[in-house]
Design a protein around this motif. Structure first.
Motif, PDB file in Angstrom:
ATOM      1  N   TRP A 192       0.813  -1.212   0.000  1.00  0.00           N
ATOM      2  CA  TRP A 192       0.000   0.000   0.000  1.00  0.00           C
ATOM      3  C   TRP A 192       0.846   1.261   0.000  1.00  0.00           C
ATOM      4  N   LEU A 193       2.024   1.190   0.590  1.00  0.00           N
ATOM      5  CA  LEU A 193       2.933   2.327   0.515  1.00  0.00           C
ATOM      6  C   LEU A 193       3.277   2.639  -0.939  1.00  0.00           C
ATOM      7  N   SER A 194       3.601   1.599  -1.710  1.00  0.00           N
ATOM      8  CA  SER A 194       4.002   1.815  -3.101  1.00  0.00           C
ATOM      9  C   SER A 194       2.823   2.247  -3.974  1.00  0.00           C
ATOM     10  N   ILE A 195       1.638   1.696  -3.716  1.00  0.00           N
ATOM     11  CA  ILE A 195       0.467   2.084  -4.511  1.00  0.00           C
ATOM     12  C   ILE A 195       0.127   3.558  -4.286  1.00  0.00           C
ATOM     13  N   MET A 238      10.487   4.315  -2.968  1.00  0.00           N
ATOM     14  CA  MET A 238      11.868   3.973  -3.281  1.00  0.00           C
ATOM     15  C   MET A 238      12.425   2.841  -2.427  1.00  0.00           C
ATOM     16  N   MET A 239      12.623   3.074  -1.131  1.00  0.00           N
ATOM     17  CA  MET A 239      13.270   2.072  -0.295  1.00  0.00           C
ATOM     18  C   MET A 239      12.313   1.020   0.251  1.00  0.00           C
ATOM     19  N   PRO A 240      11.042   1.335   0.543  1.00  0.00           N
ATOM     20  CA  PRO A 240      10.142   0.255   0.971  1.00  0.00           C
ATOM     21  C   PRO A 240      10.049  -0.884  -0.048  1.00  0.00           C
ATOM     22  N   THR A 241       9.937  -0.558  -1.342  1.00  0.00           N
ATOM     23  CA  THR A 241       9.854  -1.617  -2.340  1.00  0.00           C
ATOM     24  C   THR A 241      11.193  -2.352  -2.485  1.00  0.00           C
ATOM     25  N   THR A 242      12.294  -1.593  -2.429  1.00  0.00           N
ATOM     26  CA  THR A 242      13.616  -2.226  -2.515  1.00  0.00           C
ATOM     27  C   THR A 242      13.827  -3.194  -1.363  1.00  0.00           C
ATOM     28  N   THR A 243      13.468  -2.773  -0.161  1.00  0.00           N
ATOM     29  CA  THR A 243      13.631  -3.618   1.018  1.00  0.00           C
ATOM     30  C   THR A 243      12.744  -4.852   0.924  1.00  0.00           C
ATOM     31  N   ALA A 244      11.514  -4.676   0.431  1.00  0.00           N
ATOM     32  CA  ALA A 244      10.609  -5.822   0.279  1.00  0.00           C
ATOM     33  C   ALA A 244      11.200  -6.862  -0.657  1.00  0.00           C
ATOM     34  N   GLY A 245      11.789  -6.402  -1.759  1.00  0.00           N
ATOM     35  CA  GLY A 245      12.390  -7.337  -2.702  1.00  0.00           C
ATOM     36  C   GLY A 245      13.602  -8.053  -2.124  1.00  0.00           C
ATOM     37  N   LEU A 246      14.470  -7.315  -1.456  1.00  0.00           N
ATOM     38  CA  LEU A 246      15.674  -7.912  -0.876  1.00  0.00           C
ATOM     39  C   LEU A 246      15.340  -8.818   0.304  1.00  0.00           C
ATOM     40  N   ASN A 247      14.270  -8.524   1.019  1.00  0.00           N
ATOM     41  CA  ASN A 247      13.845  -9.388   2.121  1.00  0.00           C
ATOM     42  C   ASN A 247      13.433 -10.773   1.639  1.00  0.00           C
ATOM     43  N   GLU A 248      13.042 -10.874   0.371  1.00  0.00           N
ATOM     44  CA  GLU A 248      12.622 -12.170  -0.163  1.00  0.00           C
ATOM     45  C   GLU A 248      13.822 -13.074  -0.445  1.00  0.00           C
TER      46      GLU A 248
END
Length: 475
Positions: free
Chosen positions: A328-331, A371-381
């Protein structure tokens, strides 16, 4: 002996080094017109002062995964900042445009390692439930540093020569090196991999060929032999690079990270958002200075509030991410970015300073949510052993997208202005069309964001505070 990380020192050093490295991406934007006049170069040639920095950084970043596994954190940081400092000196003393470009290339060779090194270290030092806040600090650097560049350089342009831009950052780089010699600890696991020379060659010619090809379009057109040759070489060598990574036992850049769905989606979002950020910060000063006769300082000042908003919000959105995830942050963030980009497609000869400043600041508010919330979500996977490759991949894609995207936007602007015959101001019309392109890419990003979910963590290594073994005399 065993010791926990000195997180504050590591964080401060890496943030300082990365800040001045990323600052240099846009530090030259408002200095471009004076340099054009002094060295008698065209706008498309002058654009290389910013795009070559991002391009070489994009070429160096894939190699960063190798460097991170080959050298200690301290060795790599000192080497990167040392190379960056040498390039800074070359730029400050450059007698002509060729030397200035050479200095920028040297600078970016060191700067390209800094961001993936910082992200990798932060992801290893902080547990998963605190990574959002930690990566929020990275987001502060990524968004605030390039955004403050035009304002800082604009202020300096009023009172001093453009060469002062390099003299003011040199002491910070040298001080960081001195402190790291005595205080910086090693964080990463050393695996002593071997570099693949062919991969380096393929990636360099691939990314370089594409960027030069897109820049050549603005100067010579799509049908020119130089444009066709450059783009062809870029595409072919990039394909060879990707193919080679799949056949190597230990690839320089692990493309298999794209097997993880959320990582793939968030990497694409990062490319779209960063292209729009750097593109906007290139187009706005060109519009204000070349088409509206604003001073370099005023052009930089229009961007500054947005930088302050983004810098203030990034750590906050990082903490929100730790609680609610990235979807929801990214949307919401991309919706804000798209809506606030539309007004920049209607610039004219009387658009006010406040109009530009306010809409850009709101746009940066939205960017801080993406920017960073989506990057962190991807790297967390990703599992921990793939994190160096994940950070290298995300930063490679983001930097190259910004380089090629900026070249395309400038090409759109110049090409449109040349063919527009039924408008009162063709140059401003070209800027408006370029912002329409950014609006469309933002809409695409919004659609992609709807498919981002919070990745499951059950297949990862246990998320606990880790400790390190530090040799008595680490190098």
């Amino acid at each position: 002996m065993s010791s926990t990380y000195n997180k504050k020192l590591i964080t401060t050093l890496l943030l300082a080094g990365s800040f001045i490295a990323i600052l240099n991406q846009t530090l030259m934007i408002t200095a471009i017109p004076p340099i054009m006049n002094e060295m008698n170069i065209s706008p498309n040639s002058a654009q290389w002062l910013t795009t070559v920095f991002m391009l070489v950084s994009g070429i160096m970043i894939p190699i960063s995964a190798f460097f991170i596994e080959k050298f200690t954190t301290r060795q790599l940081f000192i080497a990167a900042m040392g190379i960056f400092s040498v390039g800074t000196i070359v730029c400050a003393l450059a007698p002509n445009f060729g030397t200035l470009i050479a200095g920028r290339i040297i600078q970016s060779a060191g700067a390209g390692v800094m961001l993936p090194l910082m992200q990798t270290v932060f992801l290893l030092v902080y547990p998963r439930n605190k990574r959002g806040a930690a990566m929020g600090l990275v987001g502060l650097v990524i968004s605030f540093a390039p955004a403050i560049g035009p304002a800082l350089s604009g202020f300096i342009m009023i009172h001093f020569s453009w060469r002062v831009l390099f003299y003011i950052i040199l002491p910070i780089a040298l001080l960081s090196i001195v402190i790291s010699i005595f205080k910086l600890q090693n964080v990463t696991d050393l695996k002593n991999p071997k570099v693949d020379i062919l991969s380096v060659i393929f990636s360099s010619f691939g990314f370089g060929g594409l960027l030069y090809g897109f820049t050549a379009v603005g100067n010579y057109g799509w049908s020119n032999w130089l444009t066709i040759m450059s783009l062809s070489i870029g595409i072919i060598t990039l394909c060879l690079f990707i193919f080679r990574q799949f056949v190597l036992e230990n690839p320089m850049l692990e493309f298999r990270v794209f097997k993880y769905k959320i990582f793939t989606l968030t990497t694409i979002l990062g490319m779209i958002v960063f292209m729009g950020l750097i593109g906007s910060e290139t187009l706005i000063p060109l519009y204000m200075q070349d088409m509206r006769s604003f001073t370099p300082f005023e052009a930089g000042l229009a961007i500054l509030p947005g930088a302050l908003v983004s810098g203030f919000m990034s750590p906050i959105t990082g903490k929100i991410f730790d609680k609610v995830g990235a979807r929801w942050l990214s949307i919401i963030g991309l919706a804000i970015i798209m809506v606030t980009t539309i007004p920049f497609s209607f610039l004219n000869e009387v658009t006010s300073f406040a109009y530009i400043t306010i809409f850009f600041a709101i746009r940066m508010f939205g960017l801080s949510m993406v920017m960073m919330p989506t990057t962190t979500a991807g790297l967390n996977e990703l599992p921990n052993h793939l994190i160096p490759h994940g950070t290298a991949m995300t930063n490679t894609m983001r930097q190259v997208a910004a380089s090629i995207g900026t070249a395309i936007l400038v090409t759109v602007m110049t090409t449109t202005s040349h063919v527009a015959t039924n408008v009162s101001n063709p140059d401003i019309h070209g800027v408006n069309v370029a912002f329409m392109v950014i609006t469309i890419t933002s809409l695409i990003g919004l659609i992609i964001a709807c498919f981002v979910t919070n990745p499951a963590h059950d297949h990862h290594e246990e998320d606990t505070e880790i400790t390190i073994s530090i040799e008595k005399n680490p190098q």
